[in-house]
Scaffold this motif. Sequence first.
Motif, short mmCIF file in Angstrom:
data_model
loop_
_atom_site.label_atom_id
_atom_site.label_comp_id
_atom_site.label_asym_id
_atom_site.label_seq_id
_atom_site.Cartn_x
_atom_site.Cartn_y
_atom_site.Cartn_z
N THR A 1 0.79 -1.01 0.13
CA THR A 1 0.02 0.19 -0.04
C THR A 1 0.81 1.16 -0.07
N LEU B 1 1.46 5.36 -0.82
CA LEU B 1 1.04 6.86 -0.84
C LEU B 1 1.79 7.45 -1.90
N MET C 1 -3.27 7.07 -2.98
CA MET C 1 -3.16 5.75 -2.45
C MET C 1 -3.21 4.89 -3.64
N ILE D 1 0.21 2.02 5.62
CA ILE D 1 0.84 2.58 4.42
C ILE D 1 2.29 1.97 4.69
N GLY E 1 3.42 6.83 -6.14
CA GLY E 1 3.18 5.82 -5.26
C GLY E 1 3.80 4.59 -5.75
#
Length: 366
Positions: A4, A6, A21, A97, A334
């Motif tokens: 995950t 960002l 995201m 994150i 990201g």
Amino acid sequence: MMLTALGLMSGTSLDGVDVAMIETDGRKVNALGPSGYRPYSDQERGLLRQALYEATELPDRTARPGCLREAERVVTAAHAEAVANFAAQNRLSFDDIDIVGFHGQTVLHRPERKLTVQIGDGASLARAIHIPVMYDFRAADVDAGGQGAPFVPVYHRALAQSLDWEGPTVVVNIGGVSNITYIDGDTLIACDTGPGNALLDDHMLRRLNQRFDTEGRTAAMGTVDAAWINRALQLPFFSAPPPKSLDRNDFASLKVDDMSPTDGAATLTAFTAAAICRVVPLLPKEPKNWIVAGGGARNLTMLRMLREALAPATVRAADTLGWASDSIEAQAFGFLAARGLKGLPLSYPATTGVPFPMTGGMIARP
Ligand SMILES: Nc1ncnc2c1ncn2[C@@H]1O[C@H](COP(=O)(O)OP(=O)(O)O)[C@@H](O)[C@H]1O
Ligand SMILES: [Mg+2]
């Protein structure tokens, strides 16, 4: 392994920080998450403009003379705030994150001097948000002789793979500067094409005291000076083959001050569109599909001019495909952070001119 990530992007338009995201293994996009935006205040934007001006004489990428130290502090703080707001709005904690991709604010881009400078302090951002931060994405590429831009093509390719369209597709990003990604099967070619919104924004601010031409309404009222555009397109940049890249202010000497504000807006908008079309003869095949993203996709006059010039190819705004036009670049950083963590290439000979596929990014842990 899925991460995950960002992504944080602050582009040459100096409008603000985009946050997005994304769930990805660095190859495929598994899911797109929410996005957010933290605009710069007028005071912050003024400082960034001053930083751009003072950066023209920078000797190396770590020097921070004049207002650059303060500008860097402001950029880092704005990004920390953007992440905090985003986490609060979406009820995320920092454990949710895995990695943050922090582009920073470009204040100087001079690949011919092996110099590209993004201000923003990765280590202090990591400490502030308690999440590992990847930053300095472009440095390794220019160091190896690449253009250091554009960097979104690998992400455009990942997005376009899900479309399964026939024929070459081009994704155009109209930010402060415009860039394209040409995707045809395994062929990936990219370059900056010329101005994006920056010349038009500067014109709108100087002549009409507006930050930008909302939906292209001012340009829609003006008359395009075709001779002016033809002259401007004679600059050697436009006939040079890809890869090639630009600094925000590379065309700032092209003035439309002797035109009315509306004619100037129309001419600068048409110039951006014409510079994008000028890339077609430099590509291996004529593109069939065009997808327009970035803030410029909201300029309806710009879209109309592109459609007219590129017909019979289709021109779609990225939003109409379900892509979040304003967040694509943030998503891209990201995605690039996930790639950087895995040592995958961020740039290629045909996207930045780097001699071999190149990974990049520095990591700062909280
Ligand atoms: N509603 C709108 N109508 C026309 N242009 C817009 C609109 N919203 C944003 N823009 C343009 O998009 C720019 C911001 O685009 P962005 O993709 O964030 O660029 P960058 O990546 O350089 O920051 C603004 O400066 C403005 O020129
Ligand atoms: Mg922006």
